[in-house]
Structure formats: C-alpha cells, structure tokens
Scaffold this motif. Structure first.
Motif, PDB file in Angstrom:
ATOM      1  N   SER A  51       0.828  -1.212   0.000  1.00 40.81           N
ATOM      2  CA  SER A  51       0.000   0.000   0.000  1.00 40.81           C
ATOM      3  C   SER A  51       0.859   1.257   0.000  1.00 40.81           C
ATOM      4  CB  SER A  51      -0.925   0.021   1.218  1.00 40.81           C
ATOM      5  OG  SER A  51      -1.873  -1.010   1.153  1.00 40.81           O
ATOM      6  N   GLU A  52       1.965   1.204   0.756  1.00 37.46           N
ATOM      7  CA  GLU A  52       2.840   2.378   0.864  1.00 37.46           C
ATOM      8  C   GLU A  52       3.597   2.649  -0.436  1.00 37.46           C
ATOM      9  OE1 GLU A  52       5.245   1.285   4.187  1.00 37.46           O
ATOM     10  OE2 GLU A  52       3.652   1.667   5.661  1.00 37.46           O
ATOM     11  N   LYS A  53       3.713   1.628  -1.289  1.00 43.17           N
ATOM     12  CA  LYS A  53       4.495   1.765  -2.524  1.00 43.17           C
ATOM     13  C   LYS A  53       3.612   1.920  -3.764  1.00 43.17           C
ATOM     14  CE  LYS A  53       7.959  -1.380  -0.503  1.00 43.17           C
ATOM     15  NZ  LYS A  53       9.037  -0.449  -0.204  1.00 43.17           N
ATOM     16  N   THR A  54       2.303   1.986  -3.553  1.00 39.89           N
ATOM     17  CA  THR A  54       1.371   2.107  -4.678  1.00 39.89           C
ATOM     18  C   THR A  54       0.368   3.225  -4.396  1.00 39.89           C
ATOM     19  OG1 THR A  54      -0.029   0.399  -3.693  1.00 39.89           O
ATOM     20  CG2 THR A  54       1.542  -0.322  -5.347  1.00 39.89           C
ATOM     21  N   SER A  55      -0.379   3.620  -5.420  1.00 45.16           N
ATOM     22  CA  SER A  55      -1.309   4.748  -5.252  1.00 45.16           C
ATOM     23  C   SER A  55      -2.771   4.321  -5.350  1.00 45.16           C
ATOM     24  CB  SER A  55      -1.020   5.802  -6.322  1.00 45.16           C
ATOM     25  OG  SER A  55      -1.152   5.238  -7.619  1.00 45.16           O
ATOM     26  N   ILE A  56      -3.031   3.014  -5.470  1.00 47.16           N
ATOM     27  CA  ILE A  56      -4.413   2.538  -5.548  1.00 47.16           C
ATOM     28  C   ILE A  56      -4.719   1.679  -4.321  1.00 47.16           C
ATOM     29  CG2 ILE A  56      -4.441   2.621  -8.077  1.00 47.16           C
ATOM     30  CD1 ILE A  56      -4.065  -0.423  -8.118  1.00 47.16           C
ATOM     31  N   PRO A  57      -5.993   1.482  -3.993  1.00 46.29           N
ATOM     32  CA  PRO A  57      -6.347   0.681  -2.813  1.00 46.29           C
ATOM     33  C   PRO A  57      -5.847  -0.763  -2.924  1.00 46.29           C
ATOM     34  CG  PRO A  57      -8.233   1.953  -3.567  1.00 46.29           C
ATOM     35  CD  PRO A  57      -7.185   2.085  -4.630  1.00 46.29           C
ATOM     36  N   ILE A  58      -5.268  -1.256  -1.841  1.00 49.28           N
ATOM     37  CA  ILE A  58      -4.788  -2.642  -1.774  1.00 49.28           C
ATOM     38  C   ILE A  58      -5.580  -3.356  -0.686  1.00 49.28           C
ATOM     39  CG2 ILE A  58      -2.805  -4.174  -1.461  1.00 49.28           C
ATOM     40  CD1 ILE A  58      -2.469  -2.290  -3.842  1.00 49.28           C
ATOM     41  N   GLY A  59      -6.428  -4.287  -1.100  1.00 49.25           N
ATOM     42  CA  GLY A  59      -7.210  -5.059  -0.147  1.00 49.25           C
ATOM     43  C   GLY A  59      -6.550  -6.396   0.156  1.00 49.25           C
TER      44      GLY A  59
END
Length: 340
Positions: free
Chosen positions: A85-93
C-alpha cells in the motif's frame, strides 16, 4: 474505472480453539477443488471422519506456532499488504480463501472505496486447482452475485518470473550464508496426482512419468508439478547449485490416493539415514510462513531428521514481508494500474 487490488492468501482459523479450527477445516476440506470427490463422499469423509478426529490435533499444532498478534499467516499477509500500500497509489485489499477474512468482505471493502476494476493476486507462485483456481472461481461467483458492475482480472502464476526467482534466490542465499549444509531440499505443498491430470488443458500431456514436465506443452500453463520443478531449476541455476546438492519433494498429503512424490517426510528420513548430517529446506509453494512451514517442516521435519541421525536442520523462511518481495508485488501492481 477506478482500480484496486485484492491480495488473497489461504486463510487461518480465528483462534487455536478446537471449535474455531473445526469450523475452518470444515470450510477448507469441503471445497470441491481441495477434496475433489462427489459431494456425498466428501461429506462422509470430512464431516463423518476428519472433523471428528482432526480438529484437536490441528488445534494443538496451531498452538505451537501461534503468535501474540494472532495467526502468523494473517499477520504476515497484513504486513505485506501495508508495505505494498505504501508503494502504490491505488487501494490494496486483503482477503483469505477460507476463514472470516473472506473474499466477499475483501471485495466489499474495495467497492466501498469506489473501486470498479479489481486485480486479484493469489499469493501462490504456482497454479493449482486447490489454490489459485479455487480463489478465482469463487471471486467470480461473488462478483456476479454481489458486484455486477465490478470487473475482475488476475495475476498469472509467477513461479518463473525472473524478478520472483531473483528475490527468492537472494532470500535463500542470505538465510544460508555461513550455514554449513550438504543438501538443500525444495519442499512444495503436495496435491493428488489426479489434480495434475484434471488441470491438463490438452487432456493428454500430463502422465507424471518423469519426462512430461520437461517436454514443452501448453499444459504447463496450469501444471502445478511442472511449475514446482521449474522453480527449483531456476533457483538452482541462479544460486549455482551443484547437481546432486539439491532436490524437490512434496509435503502434506491426505488420504490414500497417490499424491505427488517424492514425499518430504520420507525424503528427510532417507537423507538422515544416508549419512547426511546437515541439511537445509525451503518451501517455495508458500510466500508466507504458516502451519505447513512453521510446524510441519520446521518442527516435525527437524524431529524426523534428528531421529535418524541428522545434526543440523536449517529452515529457510518464506518471503513473508521481505522488502524486496514487497517491492516486486508493488511493481506488478503499478504496471497493471498504469495500463489504459
């Protein structure tokens, strides 16, 4: 379309209480892609026999490996989710195929964030009926029933992706640095031989005869055995392992039908009896440490090895929330999210 990702792992009981373990095992073993026999036979086997005998034993095993924060597999998966999540800009479920952290909840959480386009990432390097396939089939059933406006796609098996082989090899090398070992065993989760044949899209290639996995075929796209052997081969190449200093085996068989061989427990026993004093073992069918790696391998496997005269038994941890691994997953997510 608003994009999001759902990481999916196997699952875990809510606690080590035999009642919770029984509930979890019931869901897991009643999956027709795990025990692929007619429903009446599965009910007889699971509800009539296994759930009356196994929960207490399994609960005791979970008790041995349970962390203060909870199930190791859940905790590790949550840590990986956070790092991605910290390395991406979209929601990670995050969801589990079995247990209370189910796929419906995972998709609901993404839906509530406005996500309409979901990439499912099964956290299994190799494709198998009882892992990747059951996740994708259930996810599509849930989408159709509850989220008709959502679209799903999935990350294919990554068993031979160069970046995965690189991070796995690096992790093994770091774990075994300064360790004295004579043999490295690659232990993969076992499946019944019939699963290999059922997954054969050619309906004729997979004979499990020692040569089919090395003969090019479209069947390899869904052949668990081929993909396990290929993972071993690629890592051995990357680490410059000498022929004879490593091998592949399969663990966790259930019932009396033939499963993929050689079996891990018998391989460990054979190695100890043959005079090998120091061995190491890695479990590349799992990306997160769990009951099968922490108890079955690191505890039971070591006990077997010592009983037959072995001295040092070194277990290589799974990739877990390793920084390099989290970065690779993030890269896959970013590549997908940047697509038009």
């Amino acid at each position: 379309m608003s994009k999001g990702v759902l990481l999916v792992n196997l699952g875990s009981p809510d606690s080590t209480n035999p009642k919770d373990v029984k509930k979890y095992l019931g869901e897991f073993l009643m999956d027709p892609r795990v025990i692929d026999v007619p429903l009446w036979a599965r009910i007889l086997l699971v509800k009539g026999i296994i759930l009356n005998t196994r929960p207490k034993k399994s609960a005791a095993a979970y008790e041995k490996i349970w962390w203060e924060e909870g199930s190791p597999l859940i905790v590790i998966s949550e840590r990986l989710q956070q790092k991605v999540s910290e390395k991406t800009s979209i929601p990670i479920g995050l969801a589990m195929r079995y247990g209370s952290m189910n796929i419906k909840k995972g998709l609901q959480e993404l839906h509530d964030q406005g996500v309409t386009d979901v990439l499912i990432i099964p956290l299994y390097p190799q494709f198998a009926m009882a892992t990747t396939e059951t996740i994708l089939v259930l996810a599509e059933e849930i989408r159709a029933a509850h989220f008709p406006d959502m679209t799903l796609s999935d990350l294919p098996a990554f068993y031979n992706k160069p970046e995965y082989i690189e991070v796995l090899s690096k992790s093994i090398a770091e774990s075994l640095k300064d360790k004295n070992y004579e043999h490295l065993l690659f232990s993969y989760h076992g499946v019944p031989e019939r699963h290999i044949r059922k997954s054969d899209i050619t309906k004729s290639h997979c004979k499990i005869d020692g040569s089919c996995c090395n003969t090019p075929s479209k069947a390899h796209q869904f052949c668990y055995r081929h993909q396990c052997l290929k993972t071993t081969e690629e890592v051995a190449k990357k680490l410059n392992l000498k022929e004879g200093s490593y091998s592949t085996s399969f663990q966790s068989r259930l019932g009396f039908d033939p499963w993929l061989q050689p079996y891990t427990d018998r391989t460990i026993e054979r190695m100890g009896k043959s005079g090998i004093k120091n061995m190491a073992i890695v479990t590349p069918a799992f990306v997160s440490d769990c009951l099968e790696t922490l108890e079955e391998i690191a505890m039971e496997g070591e006990e077997i090895f010592h009983e037959v005269g072995g001295d040092t038994f070194t277990t290589v941890p799974c990739l877990n929330d390793n920084e390099d691994w989290a970065q690779i997953v993030s890269n896959w997510v970013n590549e997908w999210s940047d697509q038009k």
